[in-house]
Scaffold this motif. Structure first.
Motif, PDB file in Angstrom:
ATOM      1  N   GLY A 174     -14.613 -22.122  -0.838  1.00 38.57           N
ATOM      2  CA  GLY A 174     -14.218 -22.306   0.550  1.00 38.57           C
ATOM      3  C   GLY A 174     -14.808 -23.570   1.123  1.00 38.57           C
ATOM      4  N   ASP A 175     -15.764 -23.404   2.052  1.00 31.66           N
ATOM      5  CA  ASP A 175     -16.311 -24.562   2.753  1.00 31.66           C
ATOM      6  C   ASP A 175     -17.432 -25.252   1.991  1.00 31.66           C
ATOM      7  OD1 ASP A 175     -14.586 -24.148   4.872  1.00 31.66           O
ATOM      8  OD2 ASP A 175     -16.002 -22.863   5.943  1.00 31.66           O
ATOM      9  N   ARG A 176     -18.206 -24.478   1.179  1.00 31.01           N
ATOM     10  CA  ARG A 176     -19.335 -25.101   0.506  1.00 31.01           C
ATOM     11  C   ARG A 176     -19.648 -24.387  -0.798  1.00 31.01           C
ATOM     12  NH1 ARG A 176     -24.780 -24.130   4.069  1.00 31.01           N
ATOM     13  NH2 ARG A 176     -25.909 -23.369   2.244  1.00 31.01           N
ATOM     14  N   ILE A 177     -20.315 -25.112  -1.668  1.00 30.80           N
ATOM     15  CA  ILE A 177     -20.792 -24.579  -2.943  1.00 30.80           C
ATOM     16  C   ILE A 177     -22.309 -24.648  -2.919  1.00 30.80           C
ATOM     17  CG2 ILE A 177     -20.860 -24.875  -5.440  1.00 30.80           C
ATOM     18  CD1 ILE A 177     -18.101 -26.236  -5.207  1.00 30.80           C
ATOM     19  N   ASP A 178     -22.970 -23.510  -3.080  1.00 27.44           N
ATOM     20  CA  ASP A 178     -24.423 -23.471  -3.202  1.00 27.44           C
ATOM     21  C   ASP A 178     -24.809 -23.519  -4.667  1.00 27.44           C
ATOM     22  OD1 ASP A 178     -26.119 -22.739  -0.544  1.00 27.44           O
ATOM     23  OD2 ASP A 178     -24.054 -22.029  -0.371  1.00 27.44           O
ATOM     24  N   LEU A 179     -25.972 -24.126  -4.942  1.00 26.81           N
ATOM     25  CA  LEU A 179     -26.431 -24.229  -6.322  1.00 26.81           C
ATOM     26  C   LEU A 179     -27.951 -24.130  -6.380  1.00 26.81           C
ATOM     27  CD1 LEU A 179     -27.727 -27.361  -6.971  1.00 26.81           C
ATOM     28  CD2 LEU A 179     -25.364 -27.908  -6.398  1.00 26.81           C
ATOM     29  N   ILE A 180     -28.434 -23.631  -7.509  1.00 28.92           N
ATOM     30  CA  ILE A 180     -29.850 -23.672  -7.847  1.00 28.92           C
ATOM     31  C   ILE A 180     -29.967 -24.329  -9.207  1.00 28.92           C
ATOM     32  CG2 ILE A 180     -30.600 -21.720  -6.440  1.00 28.92           C
ATOM     33  CD1 ILE A 180     -30.429 -19.947  -8.954  1.00 28.92           C
ATOM     34  N   THR A 181     -31.051 -25.075  -9.437  1.00 30.22           N
ATOM     35  CA  THR A 181     -31.157 -25.821 -10.683  1.00 30.22           C
ATOM     36  C   THR A 181     -32.614 -26.022 -11.075  1.00 30.22           C
ATOM     37  OG1 THR A 181     -30.288 -27.758 -11.865  1.00 30.22           O
ATOM     38  CG2 THR A 181     -31.178 -28.138  -9.646  1.00 30.22           C
ATOM     39  N   THR A 182     -32.823 -26.425 -12.320  1.00 26.80           N
ATOM     40  CA  THR A 182     -34.150 -26.727 -12.843  1.00 26.80           C
ATOM     41  C   THR A 182     -34.273 -28.229 -13.103  1.00 26.80           C
ATOM     42  OG1 THR A 182     -33.578 -26.594 -15.197  1.00 26.80           O
ATOM     43  CG2 THR A 182     -34.098 -24.522 -14.084  1.00 26.80           C
ATOM     44  N   ASP A 183     -35.463 -28.635 -13.569  1.00 29.08           N
ATOM     45  CA  ASP A 183     -35.657 -30.009 -14.026  1.00 29.08           C
ATOM     46  C   ASP A 183     -35.024 -30.207 -15.408  1.00 29.08           C
ATOM     47  OD1 ASP A 183     -37.841 -31.071 -11.993  1.00 29.08           O
ATOM     48  OD2 ASP A 183     -38.482 -29.070 -12.607  1.00 29.08           O
ATOM     49  N   HIS A 184     -35.475 -29.399 -16.371  1.00 30.83           N
ATOM     50  CA  HIS A 184     -35.048 -29.522 -17.767  1.00 30.83           C
ATOM     51  C   HIS A 184     -35.009 -28.113 -18.373  1.00 30.83           C
ATOM     52  CE1 HIS A 184     -35.702 -33.849 -17.361  1.00 30.83           C
ATOM     53  NE2 HIS A 184     -36.901 -33.586 -16.874  1.00 30.83           N
ATOM     54  N   HIS A 185     -35.078 -28.010 -19.694  1.00 29.24           N
ATOM     55  CA  HIS A 185     -35.199 -26.713 -20.358  1.00 29.24           C
ATOM     56  C   HIS A 185     -36.644 -26.242 -20.242  1.00 29.24           C
ATOM     57  CE1 HIS A 185     -35.033 -23.565 -23.372  1.00 29.24           C
ATOM     58  NE2 HIS A 185     -33.756 -23.790 -23.580  1.00 29.24           N
ATOM     59  N   PRO A 186     -36.889 -24.952 -19.959  1.00 23.26           N
ATOM     60  CA  PRO A 186     -38.268 -24.501 -19.758  1.00 23.26           C
ATOM     61  C   PRO A 186     -39.152 -24.599 -20.997  1.00 23.26           C
ATOM     62  CG  PRO A 186     -36.742 -22.641 -19.754  1.00 23.26           C
ATOM     63  CD  PRO A 186     -35.911 -23.879 -19.705  1.00 23.26           C
TER      64      PRO A 186
END
Length: 431
Positions: free
Chosen positions: A194-206
């Protein structure tokens, strides 16, 4: 222990968790479609290994039909398709190999019939990646355009874009970037249509880096921090920003009840109807910065993060996840899934009973409910006394009136080797 309320929808399948939606309901026809990858250890053996499959479940009749989208693509759970219900009544399925070629593949179903599919088409990333490969597919819509987010150029989060609901695709650009450390760059989860896409992310592989977790959102072509501050006014064009410029919601090295947490990873994220967001995250607990490779971490934890409208986050420890699922993937857990229509409701796979802390013989599925934003939880078992592991639950979206809860159960020793069956518990929506 088998439960008569649990339907086996595919006798050989599993999935990774960085593709969405992996399962989706058509509320008009009460049809559930779920993607999975067959393994050589399961029924069908090597002849079926690597099949990209969708199981089509008639929720009214309680029956399931499995269709092959691509025979023997690759025996790897990372190849599971992302699904999309098009405006014209057709289904779209998009999938890749696990960084072993440069093709994003897609097929479109017949009208209203996800058991019948048109020919496979491809987008070739090789001129952009230099042959380094592409992984994952995430289908999200914002501003009337359909995006397919993938890990591609420099192993960064990139996107394809479609203006015809997935018939054709073109390269949009990178979402964010940074110098690569170890295997790949950030692991990102997305939600929004719809109006926006939320995201969560990391730096690299843990396993390669002591990750923190960051949140941002895409709206009107710009990438924002949680509080609305613009990080990149023209996201996916030109030079991408680093994800560290987004809002940090779980910081590596922070302490919880005196225990240091580190090497964080993303698990799930969902938007609320009031501009709130919920996320489930994982982390190692303990003082060790790094462990000897091929030794599963002994104490992984789930965290629940909740963003209020306006961008303020609160984070609470949710549950113990147990030790790492596999020796060579020390940060793998059984995972968790947020109810897409009720952010106070989470389904968790763990080998530690969250009610009393006792160690279980196998991973079991529990339902968690909070009434105070995640500070406290009540727990109800979905599975009990199992003789195999119950892993990677999905609360499938599409019909707000029900909770089609999927998971796979069996033995999993690697992303490429498992003997698991996909099962469904169609749960009623709580009042």
């Amino acid at each position: 222990m088998n439960d008569p309320r649990t339907l086996i929808v595919n006798d050989n399948g599993a999935w990774c968790w960085f593709q969405d939606e992996r399962a989706l309901v058509d509320p008009e026809t009460q049809t559930l479609v779920v993607g999975s990858i067959a393994a050589p250890e399961g029924p069908g053996g090597e002849d079926r290994a690597g099949n990209v499959e969708v199981s089509v479940v008639d929720l009214r009749a309680g029956t399931s039909t499995t269709v092959v989208l691509h025979e023997r693509l690759e025996a790897d759970d990372h190849d599971v398709p992302a699904l999309w219900r098009r405006a014209d009544g057709r289904w779209l399925a998009v999938y890749t190999r696990h960084k072993t070629d440069d093709l994003t593949r897609w097929r479109v179903s017949e009208h209203g019939d996800p058991t019948r599919w048109g020919p496979e088409r491809t987008f070739d990333w090789s001129e952009l990646t230099g042959g380094a490969g592409v992984t994952y597919s995430n289908l999200r819509s914002v501003g009337g355009r359909l995006y397919c987010f993938a890990r591609a150029v420099n192993d960064d989060q990139c996107a394809l874009v479609s203006d015809d609901d997935g018939d054709t695709w073109s390269y949009a650009g990178k979402l964010f970037t940074r110098p690569k450390v170890g295997y790949v760059n950030g692991y990102t989860r997305y939600d929004g249509d719809g109006d926006r896409i939320d995201l969560i992310t990391t730096d690299h592989h843990p396993r390669d880096f002591d990750n923190s977790i960051y949140h941002g959102y895409i709206e009107k072509g710009a990438l924002h921090r949680s509080d609305g501050t613009v990080v990149d006014a023209d996201a996916l064009s030109g030079e991408a920003k680093s994800q560290v410029e987004l809002t940090t919601i779980l910081e590596a090295g922070s302490r919880w009840d005196g225990v240091r947490i580190s090497h964080c990873w993303t698990t799930d994220v969902r938007q609320g109807t009031d501009a709130s967001v919920a996320a489930v995250l994982t982390a190692r607990a303990g003082e060790e910065e790094h462990l000897e490779r091929r030794k599963a971490h002994p104490d992984l934890r789930f965290f629940y993060a909740r963003m209020a409208p306006g961008g303020e986050w609160t984070v609470h420890e949710l549950a113990k996840a147990g030790p790492g699922l596999m020796p060579h993937e020390e940060d793998y857990t059984g995972l968790a899934s947020i109810d897409p229509y009720d952010l106070d409701s989470v389904y968790v796979s763990t080998s530690v009973d969250p009610r009393d802390g006792s160690v279980l013989a196998h991973h079991e599925i529990f339902h968690a409910r909070t009434g105070d934003g995640g500070a406290t939880w009540t727990w109800t078992p979905v599975t009990e006394d199992s003789d195999v592991d119950n892993l990677r639950p999905i609360a499938a979206p599409g019909d707000p009136s029900r909770v089609p809860l999927l998971w796979f159960r069996g033995e999993m020793t690697a992303s490429q080797h498992y003997r698991c069956e996909v099962v469904l518990r169609d749960l009623p929506r709580e009042d």
